[in-house]
Design a protein around this motif. Structure first.
Motif, short mmCIF file in Angstrom:
data_model
loop_
_atom_site.label_atom_id
_atom_site.label_comp_id
_atom_site.label_asym_id
_atom_site.label_seq_id
_atom_site.Cartn_x
_atom_site.Cartn_y
_atom_site.Cartn_z
N ALA A 85 7.20 -0.34 4.28
CA ALA A 85 6.76 0.90 3.61
C ALA A 85 5.99 1.77 4.61
N GLY A 86 5.12 1.14 5.39
CA GLY A 86 4.32 1.88 6.37
C GLY A 86 5.20 2.57 7.40
N GLU A 87 6.24 1.85 7.83
CA GLU A 87 7.17 2.38 8.83
C GLU A 87 7.93 3.60 8.27
N LEU A 88 8.40 3.48 7.03
CA LEU A 88 9.13 4.60 6.41
C LEU A 88 8.21 5.81 6.25
N LEU A 89 6.97 5.57 5.82
CA LEU A 89 6.02 6.67 5.62
C LEU A 89 5.70 7.36 6.95
N ALA A 90 5.51 6.55 8.00
CA ALA A 90 5.21 7.13 9.32
C ALA A 90 6.37 7.98 9.81
N SER A 99 0.73 2.68 7.34
CA SER A 99 1.36 3.97 7.67
C SER A 99 0.69 4.63 8.86
N GLY A 100 -0.54 4.22 9.16
CA GLY A 100 -1.29 4.81 10.26
C GLY A 100 -1.74 6.24 9.98
N THR A 101 -1.64 6.68 8.71
CA THR A 101 -2.06 8.04 8.38
C THR A 101 -2.77 8.02 7.02
N VAL A 102 -2.96 9.17 6.41
CA VAL A 102 -3.45 9.23 5.04
C VAL A 102 -2.31 9.75 4.19
N LEU A 103 -2.27 9.35 2.92
CA LEU A 103 -1.06 9.59 2.11
C LEU A 103 -1.30 10.55 0.96
N ALA A 104 -0.50 11.61 0.92
CA ALA A 104 -0.47 12.48 -0.25
C ALA A 104 0.38 11.77 -1.29
N ALA A 105 -0.13 11.67 -2.52
CA ALA A 105 0.67 11.01 -3.55
C ALA A 105 0.34 11.52 -4.94
N PRO A 106 1.27 12.27 -5.52
CA PRO A 106 1.16 12.57 -6.94
C PRO A 106 1.71 11.37 -7.72
N SER A 107 1.59 11.39 -9.02
CA SER A 107 2.21 10.35 -9.82
C SER A 107 3.72 10.37 -9.56
#
Ligand code: TXA
Ligand code: MG
Length: 340
Positions: A18-23, A136-144
């Motif tokens: 998941a982290g890799e995909l998000l990055a 992910s090495g970042t911060v994540l924007a996430a709506p529902s």
């Protein structure tokens, strides 16, 4: 992204994937203790725009940025502009279901904050959520992680129902413990304004900081053209396809009201203890405010699977998490309440 959505376990491997995909700028459905989030790298405008496209979300509705640790607050908010009160709330309720609206740092792009100079920030308590953010090495924007306007997802399968084939992956972290979206607060100096009720209650906020006020939008619709403090307040929300009718009255009057309108596609949503002997089709959602919160969105989705046309719900108590349950039901019902 193209192709099938990966359903990942909340294991070490699943979280790293998941982290890799998000990055790489992809969208991933992630578990949190409130509801599942549709996550993307909050600092990557292209990735963030994909969230809006996938959800069908209006571009003026800002996203919440998720951090792995409370100490990462200053990676998102402008350090000198974080009030003492905001720091106190973060120290008391993070990790947990509380979002603080604060002046944003300039490296959080306008796509994430919908052009505002503030940003919602939350440190979730779900261990998998925090691990995914770290990975992910970042911060994540996430709506529902629901299509705009439908009930928020509290199971990985809900996210799959709405986004299968349209996002890179979903991490299955089990059912969400709170079941409703986080409490959102903003600040006017040291004063706290409750914009959206959730798992951290108004009573808890008041105990922590003295004066916390609920925005009128918590229990009333925004007037046509009114400037709202939280853009999310303008939109019809949480609605199943079935019409939700909120009924305010004593139990016998409620029962009589529903019975007079019963039919094959008419349901009532009741507390477990009310089910025995109820004369019409019904679903149950627990026996107290916390259980109602946990089950509400799943039941609203179930109502549609049953092909219901109408679902009657008795107005719950507004104490504690009941205020959040009431807020979601009011929005699902278009703020109409029938008095019996
Ligand atoms: O529990 C939650 O908060 C979940 C999980 C995934 O963390 N996320 C969530 O996000 O519910 P969303 O996008 O569905 O709701 C965000 C709410 C919206 O009502 C939005 O308008 C408000 O927070 N919001 C975000 N940033 C804001 C800001 N800068 N000023 C005012 N309201 C803001
Ligand atoms: Mg939402």
């Amino acid at each position: 992204m193209s192709g099938a959505t990966e359903l990942l376990p909340a294991s070490r491997e699943g979280i790293l994937r998941a982290g890799e995909l998000l990055a790489a700028g992809e969208l991933v459905g992630i578990p949190t203790e409130t509801v599942y989030g549709l996550a993307a790298d909050a600092r990557n405008p292209q990735a963030v725009l994909r969230i809006f496209q996938a959800k069908g979300r209006p571009a003026d509705n800002p996203l919440i940025v998720h951090i792995a640790d409370a100490a990462d607050l200053e990676q998102v908010a402008e350090a000198e502009q974080i009030s003492k009160t905001a720091r106190k709330l973060a120290s008391l309720f993070w990790p947990g279901p509380l979002t603080l609206v604060l002046p944003k740092r300039s490296d959080i792009p306008p796509e994430t904050s919908a052009g505002l100079d503030t940003v919602g920030i939350r440190c979730p308590s779900h261990p998998a959520a925090r691990e995914i953010i770290r990975a992910s090495g970042t911060v994540l924007a996430a709506p529902s992680a629901n299509l705009s306007g439908t009930p928020s997802p509290t199971l990985a399968s809900h996210v799959m129902d709405d986004f299968s084939g349209r996002i890179a992956a979903v991490v299955d972290g089990g059912p969400c413990q709170v079941g409703l979206e986080s409490t959102v607060v903003s600040f006017e100096g040291e004063r706290v304004r409750l914009l959206r009720p959730g798992g951290v209650t108004l009573e808890q906020l008041r105990e922590a900081v003295g004066g916390a006020e609920a925005d009128p939008g918590v229990l009333q619709p925004a007037a046509e053209g009114e400037r709202v403090r939280s853009p999310g307040m303008k939109y019809r929300h949480y609605s199943p396809k079935a019409k939700v009718v909120l009924v305010d009255g004593e139990w016998p009057a409620f029962t009589a009201y529903v019975e007079a309108r019963s039919g094959p596609d008419v349901y009532a949503l009741l507390s477990n203890r009310e089910k025995e002997g109820f004369p019409c089709r019904c679903l149950t959602y627990g026996d107290n405010e916390e259980e109602h919160a946990r089950a509400l969105f799943d039941k609203l989705r179930e109502v549609d699977k049953l092909g219901a046309r109408t679902v009657y719900v008795r107005l719950p108590s507004q104490e504690g998490v009941g205020l959040a349950v009431t807020n979601r039901l009011l929005r699902a019902a278009g703020f109409e309440v029938v008095k019996v």
